[in-house]
Scaffold this active site. Structure first.
Site, PDB file in Angstrom:
ATOM      1  N   LYS A  70      66.952  19.394  16.651  1.00 50.88           N
ATOM      2  CA  LYS A  70      65.598  18.809  16.624  1.00 50.88           C
ATOM      3  C   LYS A  70      65.567  17.523  15.816  1.00 50.88           C
ATOM      4  O   LYS A  70      64.665  17.291  15.009  1.00 50.88           O
ATOM      5  CB  LYS A  70      64.579  19.825  16.106  1.00 50.88           C
ATOM      6  CG  LYS A  70      64.488  21.082  16.968  1.00 50.88           C
ATOM      7  CD  LYS A  70      63.451  22.045  16.438  1.00 50.88           C
ATOM      8  CE  LYS A  70      63.372  23.302  17.271  1.00 50.88           C
ATOM      9  NZ  LYS A  70      64.588  24.158  17.147  1.00 50.88           N
ATOM     10  N   ARG A  71      66.535  16.672  16.048  1.00 48.72           N
ATOM     11  CA  ARG A  71      66.592  15.399  15.334  1.00 48.72           C
ATOM     12  C   ARG A  71      65.606  14.400  15.953  1.00 48.72           C
ATOM     13  O   ARG A  71      65.192  14.529  17.093  1.00 48.72           O
ATOM     14  CB  ARG A  71      68.005  14.836  15.378  1.00 48.72           C
ATOM     15  CG  ARG A  71      69.055  15.675  14.657  1.00 48.72           C
ATOM     16  CD  ARG A  71      68.727  15.843  13.178  1.00 48.72           C
ATOM     17  NE  ARG A  71      69.885  16.255  12.401  1.00 48.72           N
ATOM     18  CZ  ARG A  71      70.142  17.493  12.007  1.00 48.72           C
ATOM     19  NH1 ARG A  71      69.324  18.465  12.340  1.00 48.72           N
ATOM     20  NH2 ARG A  71      71.213  17.778  11.276  1.00 48.72           N
TER      21      ARG A  71
END
Length: 275
Positions: free
Chosen positions: A96-97
């Site tokens: 979830k960057r």
């Protein structure tokens, strides 16, 4: 891995199951804690017991990062083991960057080049320059958060802005980005009523669907509204499979739980397609 290779694997295994490798040291069997790398030994056993029943594995990187450098080494050993022994498996770095410019480029290199995952999850809040660096990698996929399964999703994602829910604007905008054909999307299983509208926006894209099982999502409902002509779904289950037992039989019990889901998926595929 190409999308077509993923579709072929789904047809071959009659499964669109993704297994989340969210390894919590407080939950794994105690006898593994004596091992030099208990996280990897747990993952290896789960993978060996379930690889024929699923098409994807999704380690959530937070569970590895929380263990410091040793956890990161366990993550690398896990992805290396998958790539060397089960290269047909679609791998997802659930990281979830999302950051701007060069930072996103470095995140992308870390997961798609160094660790050699097939895909990585990203958060699109900062816009196209936080996502496009991930989309530059050939035969790699970027899985963008669209409509998530958590309660807090209603804080922003479903808010009406200029007559349209925010998540719809996010999806529509993402289609204009460079190399958007490499996008997949996260849509939570607990939001099954939204799948029909989402499919109007992205009829051909693959959707990664968490929330089946422990979080209350319904597989039949998700498939009814979310499946497309290429199946187009990766249904994730984590705790219900990998923590089916904390005894010596943990891998065997994981196999049993994965088989239950695979058989349900096979029945759906047989009813909808000529499998």
């Amino acid at each position: 891995m190409t999308t077509q290779q993923l579709i072929e694997q789904i047809h071959h295994k009659k499964s669109f199951l993704c297994i989340g490798l969210d390894v919590d040291l407080s939950k794994i069997p105690s006898h593994l804690l004596e091992k030099e790398d208990s996280i990897f030994e747990f993952n290896k056993a789960i993978i060996d017991a379930t690889h024929h029943l699923c098409v994807s594995y999704k380690p959530n990187t937070a569970f590895y990062e929380a263990c410091g450098i040793q956890g990161w080494q366990s993550l690398k050993k896990t992805i290396d083991y998958l790539n060397e022994n089960y290269p047909e498996i679609f791998t997802i770095a659930d990281a979830k960057r999302g950051d701007i410019g060069n930072t996103s480029t470095m995140y992308a290199k870390a997961f798609l080049e160094d660790l050699n995952f097939d895909s990585v999850t990203v958060a699109p809040y900062m816009g196209k320059d936080s996502v496009e660096p991930f989309l530059e990698f050939k035969y790699k996929h970027t899985i963008m958060l669209a409509l998530t399964s958590n309660e807090g999703a209603f804080d922003f994602q479903t808010k009406i802005i200029e007559g349209k829910e925010l998540y719809k604007t996010v999806i529509e905008t993402s289609k204009t980005w460079k190399n958007s054909e490499n996008l997949m999307y996260v849509v939570g299983a607990t939001k099954a009523q939204y799948f029909a509208e989402i499919r109007q926006l992205i009829p051909d894209s693959f959707l990664l669907v968490p929330g089946i099982g422990a979080q209350g999502g319904n597989l039949q409902e998700v498939c009814k509204f979310g499946m497309n002509s290429n199946i187009g779904l990766l249904i994730n289950s984590s705790r219900g499979i990998i923590y089916a037992s904390n005894g010596l039989d943990f891998a065997e019990k994981a196999n049993i739980e994965a088989l239950k889901i695979q058989q349900e998926m096979e029945a759906i595929l047989v009813s909808k397609f000529s499998f």
